[in-house]
Scaffold this active site. Structure first.
Site, PDB file in Angstrom:
ATOM      1  N   HIS A  12      -4.340  11.812  20.860  1.00  0.00           N
ATOM      2  CA  HIS A  12      -5.240  10.668  21.028  1.00  0.00           C
ATOM      3  C   HIS A  12      -5.925  10.692  22.402  1.00  0.00           C
ATOM      4  O   HIS A  12      -5.466  11.345  23.342  1.00  0.00           O
ATOM      5  CB  HIS A  12      -4.459   9.359  20.874  1.00  0.00           C
ATOM      6  CG  HIS A  12      -3.354   9.216  21.887  1.00  0.00           C
ATOM      7  ND1 HIS A  12      -3.571   8.782  23.180  1.00  0.00           N
ATOM      8  CD2 HIS A  12      -2.023   9.465  21.802  1.00  0.00           C
ATOM      9  CE1 HIS A  12      -2.437   8.766  23.838  1.00  0.00           C
ATOM     10  NE2 HIS A  12      -1.469   9.186  23.026  1.00  0.00           N
ATOM     11  N   GLU A  88       4.904   8.587  18.048  1.00  0.00           N
ATOM     12  CA  GLU A  88       5.490   9.163  19.249  1.00  0.00           C
ATOM     13  C   GLU A  88       6.977   8.812  19.328  1.00  0.00           C
ATOM     14  O   GLU A  88       7.456   7.873  18.702  1.00  0.00           O
ATOM     15  CB  GLU A  88       4.739   8.663  20.488  1.00  0.00           C
ATOM     16  CG  GLU A  88       5.224   9.197  21.829  1.00  0.00           C
ATOM     17  CD  GLU A  88       5.180  10.719  21.949  1.00  0.00           C
ATOM     18  OE1 GLU A  88       6.004  11.392  21.302  1.00  0.00           O
ATOM     19  OE2 GLU A  88       4.336  11.233  22.709  1.00  0.00           O
TER      20      GLU A  88
END
Length: 208
Positions: A12, A88
Site C-alpha cells: 500500500h 498485516e
C-alpha cells in the site's frame, strides 16, 4: 505446465506512520493513506494501466490497502475483492512505536522476536510463524480461485515478504533481509506443478 497464475504484489501507499517507520499492523489505529500515499497509488494505477495485464484486484481488509486498491482498480476498470488472510501482522503493544522505542521499552521481547519466528510481540501480538501460515492459506485459496490469471494483491510489508520468502524456499530470517518500499511492486508466478518463480521485487520505478 500451462499458464501460471501470477500474483502482482503491491504494498500500500504511505500512511502518516510510514515515513517514521512505526510498527503499523492489523492491531493498531488502522490509518488511511496520506496525501503522498494517494499520489503513489495514482502512479501505480497509471503504470499498471499501461501494462494492461492485471485481470483482478484483491486487497487486505485494512483501510490503507483498500484505499490503495480502490484507486488502482478504478483506473483498471475492475472491482476489489477483500481477502482477510492478506492483512498485516498484529504487532500487539508495539503498534505505533518505532523500532527504537520498542528496543527501549521491551528489549527482551524484541530480542526473542528477532531470534525466532514463533515469538510474539509484547501484549499478545501475532508471530511471524502464524502470519506465514495465514498468508500461505490465503495464497492457496487465491491460486485455486484465479488459476492462470494475473491478479493484483494489495497488501502489506510482512505478507509481501512472506510470499516472496515462501516462493524462494528461504528461511524465516529472510524477512529481516528484505527492504520493501511503500507502493512498490513485486511479482511471483505459480505453476501447476507447484513451482514458483519470483519475477520482480520492490520495483519503485513508477514512482520516479
Amino acid at each position: 505446465m500451462g499458464t501460471p497464475a501470477t500474483f502482482v504484489l503491491l504494498r500500500h501507499g504511505e500512511t502518516p506512520l510510514t515515513p517514521q517507520k512505526r510498527f503499523s499492523g492489523s492491531g493498531g489505529s488502522d490509518p488511511s493513506l496520506s496525501d503522498i500515499g494517494r499520489e503513489q497509488a495514482e502512479k501505480v494505477a497509471a503504470a499498471l494501466a499501461r501494462r494492461g495485464t492485471v485481470q483482478a484486484v484483491v486487497a487486505s481488509p485494512l483501510a490503507r490497502t483498500r484505499e490503495t486498491a480502490r484507486i488502482v482498480a478504478a483506473r483498471l476498470g475492475l472491482d476489489v475483492a477483500v481477502e482477510d488472510g492478506l492483512r498485516e501482522t498484529d504487532f500487539g503493544a508495539w503498534e505505533g512505536l518505532t523500532f527504537g522505542e520498542v528496543r527501549e521499552r521491551y528489549p527482551e521481547d524484541l530480542d526473542a522476536w528477532l531470534a525466532s519466528p514463533d515469538a510474539r510481540p509484547t501484549g499478545g501480538g501475532e508471530s511471524f510463524a502464524a502470519t506465514a501460515a495465514r498468508v500461505g492459506e490465503a495464497r492457496d485459496k487465491l491460486l485455486a480461485e484465479y488459476r492462470g490469471r494475473t491478479v493484483l494483491l494489495v497488501t502489506h510489508v510482512t505478507p509481501v515478504k512472506t510470499l516472496i520468502r515462501l516462493a524462494l524456499g528461504a528461511p524465516p530470517e529472510a524477512l529481516f533481509r528484505m527492504e520493501l518500499s511503500a507502493a512498490s511492486l513485486s511479482a511471483v508466478a505459480y505453476y501447476a506443478d507447484g513451482n514458483a518463480s519470483v519475477r520482480l521485487f520492490n520495483d519503485t520505478s513508477h514512482l520516479r
